[in-house]
Design a protein around this motif. Sequence first.
Motif, PDB file in Angstrom:
ATOM      1  N   ASN A 186       0.753  -1.312  -0.170  1.00 33.30           N
ATOM      2  CA  ASN A 186       0.136   0.084  -0.082  1.00 33.30           C
ATOM      3  C   ASN A 186       0.862   1.157   0.100  1.00 33.30           C
ATOM      4  O   ASN A 186       0.642   2.287  -0.557  1.00 33.30           O
ATOM      5  CB  ASN A 186      -0.858   0.000   1.219  1.00 33.30           C
ATOM      6  N   LEU A 197       1.282   2.412  -3.283  1.00 32.03           N
ATOM      7  CA  LEU A 197       0.138   3.019  -4.117  1.00 32.03           C
ATOM      8  C   LEU A 197       0.004   4.332  -4.771  1.00 32.03           C
ATOM      9  O   LEU A 197      -0.345   4.689  -5.836  1.00 32.03           O
ATOM     10  CB  LEU A 197      -1.236   2.478  -3.508  1.00 32.03           C
ATOM     11  N   SER A 198       0.556   5.178  -3.705  1.00 37.56           N
ATOM     12  CA  SER A 198       0.177   6.411  -3.983  1.00 37.56           C
ATOM     13  C   SER A 198       1.239   6.996  -5.308  1.00 37.56           C
ATOM     14  O   SER A 198       0.976   7.965  -5.867  1.00 37.56           O
ATOM     15  CB  SER A 198       0.719   7.309  -2.987  1.00 37.56           C
ATOM     16  N   LEU A 234      -4.746  -3.190  -6.999  1.00 34.33           N
ATOM     17  CA  LEU A 234      -6.339  -3.580  -6.665  1.00 34.33           C
ATOM     18  C   LEU A 234      -6.275  -5.124  -6.809  1.00 34.33           C
ATOM     19  O   LEU A 234      -6.858  -5.708  -5.602  1.00 34.33           O
ATOM     20  CB  LEU A 234      -7.221  -2.884  -7.443  1.00 34.33           C
ATOM     21  N   TYR A 238      -4.724  -6.675  -3.521  1.00 35.44           N
ATOM     22  CA  TYR A 238      -5.705  -6.656  -2.372  1.00 35.44           C
ATOM     23  C   TYR A 238      -6.529  -7.647  -2.423  1.00 35.44           C
ATOM     24  O   TYR A 238      -6.775  -8.124  -1.044  1.00 35.44           O
ATOM     25  CB  TYR A 238      -6.040  -5.259  -2.404  1.00 35.44           C
ATOM     26  N   GLN A 291      -9.430  -1.776   5.941  1.00 35.35           N
ATOM     27  CA  GLN A 291      -8.567  -1.036   5.198  1.00 35.35           C
ATOM     28  C   GLN A 291      -8.642  -1.082   3.681  1.00 35.35           C
ATOM     29  O   GLN A 291      -8.784  -0.297   2.932  1.00 35.35           O
ATOM     30  CB  GLN A 291      -7.158  -1.238   5.417  1.00 35.35           C
ATOM     31  N   ILE A 298     -10.007   1.480   0.510  1.00 30.32           N
ATOM     32  CA  ILE A 298      -9.247   1.890  -0.958  1.00 30.32           C
ATOM     33  C   ILE A 298     -10.314   1.471  -2.046  1.00 30.32           C
ATOM     34  O   ILE A 298     -10.141   2.428  -2.920  1.00 30.32           O
ATOM     35  CB  ILE A 298      -8.083   0.811  -0.699  1.00 30.32           C
ATOM     36  N   LYS A 345     -12.783   4.108  -2.601  1.00 32.31           N
ATOM     37  CA  LYS A 345     -11.981   5.285  -2.968  1.00 32.31           C
ATOM     38  C   LYS A 345     -11.818   5.377  -4.355  1.00 32.31           C
ATOM     39  O   LYS A 345     -11.992   6.237  -5.374  1.00 32.31           O
ATOM     40  CB  LYS A 345     -10.691   5.516  -2.383  1.00 32.31           C
ATOM     41  N   TYR A 346     -11.517   4.242  -5.016  1.00 28.33           N
ATOM     42  CA  TYR A 346     -11.252   4.000  -6.086  1.00 28.33           C
ATOM     43  C   TYR A 346     -12.372   3.774  -7.103  1.00 28.33           C
ATOM     44  O   TYR A 346     -12.482   3.696  -8.355  1.00 28.33           O
ATOM     45  CB  TYR A 346     -10.172   2.873  -6.791  1.00 28.33           C
ATOM     46  N   TYR A 369     -12.969   6.398  -9.450  1.00 28.70           N
ATOM     47  CA  TYR A 369     -11.586   6.818 -10.185  1.00 28.70           C
ATOM     48  C   TYR A 369     -11.745   7.076 -11.614  1.00 28.70           C
ATOM     49  O   TYR A 369     -12.640   6.402 -12.161  1.00 28.70           O
ATOM     50  CB  TYR A 369     -10.601   5.532  -9.977  1.00 28.70           C
ATOM     51  N   ALA A 409     -12.131  -1.752  -8.882  1.00 31.67           N
ATOM     52  CA  ALA A 409     -12.612  -1.602  -7.598  1.00 31.67           C
ATOM     53  C   ALA A 409     -14.176  -1.944  -7.177  1.00 31.67           C
ATOM     54  O   ALA A 409     -14.296  -2.528  -6.213  1.00 31.67           O
ATOM     55  CB  ALA A 409     -12.405  -0.105  -7.287  1.00 31.67           C
TER      56      ALA A 409
END
Lengths: 161, 932
Positions: free
Chosen positions: B453, B456-457, B468, B471, B488, B492, B495-496, B499, B508
């Motif tokens: 992770n 990831l950024s 992804l 994960y 967690q 994520i 969040k995506y 995207y 996602a």
Amino acid sequence: MINFVLLFSRQGKVRLTKWYSPYSQKERSKVIRELSGAILSRGPKLCKFVEWRGCKVVYRRYASLYFCMCIDSEDNELEILEIIHFFVEILDRYFGSVCELDLIFNFHKAYYILDEILIAGELQESSKKTIARLIAAQDSLVETAKEQANSISNVIAQATK
Amino acid sequence: MLYIYMLCYDVDFGHMEAISLISAPKYPEKQVGYIVTSSLLNENHDFLRMVINTVRNDIIGRNETFQCLALTRVGNIGGREFAESLAPDVQRLLISSSCRPLVRKKAGLCLLRLYRKNVDVVNIDGWSDRMAQLLDERDLGVLTSVMSLFIALVSNNTEAYWNCLPKCVKILERLARNQDVPQEYTYYGIPSPWLQVKTVRALQYFPTIEDPNTRRSLFEVLQRILMGTDVVKYVNKNNASHAVMHLDPEKEMMSQCVALLGKFISVREPNIRYLGLENMTRMLLVADVQDIIKRHQAQIITSLKDPDISIRRRALDLLYAMCDITNAKDIAEELLQYLSTADFAMREELALKAAILAEKFAPDLSWYVDVNLQLIDKAGDFVSDDIWYRVVQFVTNNEDLQPYAAGKARDYLDKLALHETMVKVSAYILGEYSHLLARRPGCSPKEIFAIINDKLSTVSPPTIAILLSTYAEILMHTQPPDPELQEQVWAIFRKYESYIDVEIQQRAVEYFALSRKGAALVDISAEMPKFPERQSALLKKAEDTEVDSAEQSAIKLGSQQQMSNALVVTDQHPPSASVPVSQPGPVKVPSQNLEGSSPDQGMAKVNGTVDKIDTQPVPSADLLGDLLGPLAIEGPPGTTPSEEQNPISGYEASSNSTDALALSTITEESDSVQPIGNVADRFHALCLKDSGVPYEEDPYIQSHHGRLVLFMGNKNTSPFVSVRALILPPAHLKMELSMVPETIPPRAQVQWPLEVVNLRASRDVAVLDFSYKFGTIAVNIKLRLPAVLNKFLQPISVSAEEFFPQWKSLSGPPLKLQEVVRGVKPMPIPELANLFTNLQLAVTPGLDTNPNNLVASTTFFSDSTKAMLCLIRIETDPSDRTQLRLKELIKEYMISVPTASPVPTPSPAQLQRQPPPVGDPNDPGAMLAGLL
């Protein structure tokens, strides 16, 4: 076979070109630009062969002039290296210690000599004597033609007086 | 004007004047005219047509100097038209005895030029005698020109010029002994080096000489040249090595030669070093001198660090060529080390080569993984996708390797600055196999997740997609589920979900939904099935990049053989296989194709323009034959028997095997989870290659929607016109072909995406009716598209608890079918299982206690029905098989199908029994009827 012969100075100014494979005008100037860049940037201690677009370029430096010849990848590089040297020796003999200026002002002579050495990208004559003789013969032909022209114009000039 | 031109300005005026100068009667004017035209214009210029006549007059004229000028000019810029109109005159000049050598040598080269432009100008039959005569020439100038011409002629047609061979040897002898060579032709003490080089070169084109006398004298001469070659006077040396490489293996001479080359590469003069390296590489290709060259390995590696890039390249080539099992480890390590210091221009090539070497000669698999990971680590930017796909493929196919690779990947992730490609590989491997290391310290799912992770950024969208998936996999492998981790990951995913990239968004959303379902996830994201073995994309790439030349065509053949051998070696590496996936078929076929087609190409090259027209596909029947040839013969063993049963035309057989091939390329798709999105990338296009028209098909089908990309490549020099493609789909398929262009330009490739929707089950096959015109020849080809039923199947493994209730719940037709097949060629059980795997049916071993039975299951997708489970059981009778040996194997296919599950291609003779549906009450009857 040799695809083209290229002479340029250390500043990248082209002094003589001869193309044995068909290149269009655009391609020609592109090739010149690329190659002069690639070759001028090479140091003196490196070897004299550069691989370029599937061909090999053999070059040699004499004073401020670079002589390059581009050959197919399976050709013998040393042979070409020696042809360059051979060409230079003949130029030298003809002009009497040749320099860049000779080539600038008598570029047509340089072309004639090159034509006697190479045709269709292959070596045609490897004897210096023969070549010197041929060039001399050509020169004398030109001279006589000039004299004739002069004498005719003299005659005309006198007649018109 | 010429001067202006030389200063690199465009000159487009005055051409007309120059041309009129040519026809001027005076020498200086003519001379200037010729020189201007020959340097300003190139051979395709229109103006030149206007001067042909003048030039011709000059050539046949009496004036020698004019003849010379004209010949020079033609020699330098003569084009095809010149060749047609002037060749006879030039020939006459060359052989006439009345001309001075001066004219004749020009005529010789001029003819060479014309010959290159148009091969027909020289009539082969008559010329071999004349050539022999010409080679007797005393004047070395003429001889040099003639030799150039001779080389060109011989390279096209060795057979015809056999009689000239002794002459060449004689010339060489004369030069080497320095007999009868005029002083002016000696160059720095060597008699006409150029002619020597040329003669030796001409000799290369001939196979070994049989006449012992000639052979002895040649041997002597070469010995002499070799001996006389001083390192300083190097004009000749290249020469000699050229010669030796094409002579027969005079063992002693070879080693001498290599010793000499060894000396060269240790010299300080860069030119010589370059040549030494290059020639060693060449010799390696021809002869068996590896052991001798190995002695110089250290020296070569030093050259790799030379300041000159040309030398470095050569050294790299040589190292690559000389690598074999024994020294692979050293060399690969050396390359890796070098990689970090190499300059950018070379890195990509270097990386590729290192990867290939690692694959070809890997002593053990963990080493292979090591090397590749290091490679990616060090030269991330320059590692092409193929390389890391290949690594993943390897790891997936070898169970022993998985924990090791996962551990390695984990270690790499600890590094601070990591290249993106590395992140991709590591994430992928960890996702799949991290559970294998769960017991090691620092490797619990949570920790691994945290490490990944972190990255990831910093990564780009394609990598995010992979992350992804990772994960989701980690989540799945965490049993019992860890709520904190789950939270967690979900965060994520959420969040995506919005995207910007569609792919990521989709993943996602899907993963999120799936992971909520809990147990279902386990089924779906089960470990990747093994990839079918196939030719490494890397090797293929390497072959593509190889430059082939006429001279090397023979050599290449040999090296290709080696390559395919290497291939076989790598194929055997995966030793473990719970399901016997070994697929000699598909692997073999591509390589077969390669081998089959490359000699052709080589030939075409050698023959130059003559053959160009001939090799094009004139009758379509031939074409079909060609297509058929390699495929039908080398089809996967599983399908061959059934092909034999097919009393259909040959062509259909070929497309059958195409289908079978296509099968193997589809590895895994599911409608919801796709561990990585690169499946399509990995497809090896199945090539049905022909020198003229290659068809490459690249099918990619996902659930009931399919996509097929047709690649149409035109390898000819002229365009294909009025291209038409029609698809005649059977009733059950909906197909949409996008726009087809009218013409395919020469040497171009077009792609036609094709959408396929499966409406219901059927055994019919879609046909592509494809026609085009090439020149005046119309070609029409009907191709069966590999969109067959099994493409819409997706293997699923079923446990015994699930299998039997379902099996039993089905009773009687139409959903349960049972058929007894007789008269089928016997097929051993493993082979059958193999075949099933290819057909996307998951074989479940051990489900049935009887070893002679085979149980398989799959899911079928179509537009009108939902995903349906299909169960198949085959019972064979061993006693019967042994009794009747060849023919009478009895098979029973019991297919329990919600709708229909045929065994499409290979099953015409098999009977099927289909039991009723389990949970999907979807009108199976009609379909089954249609099927049978």
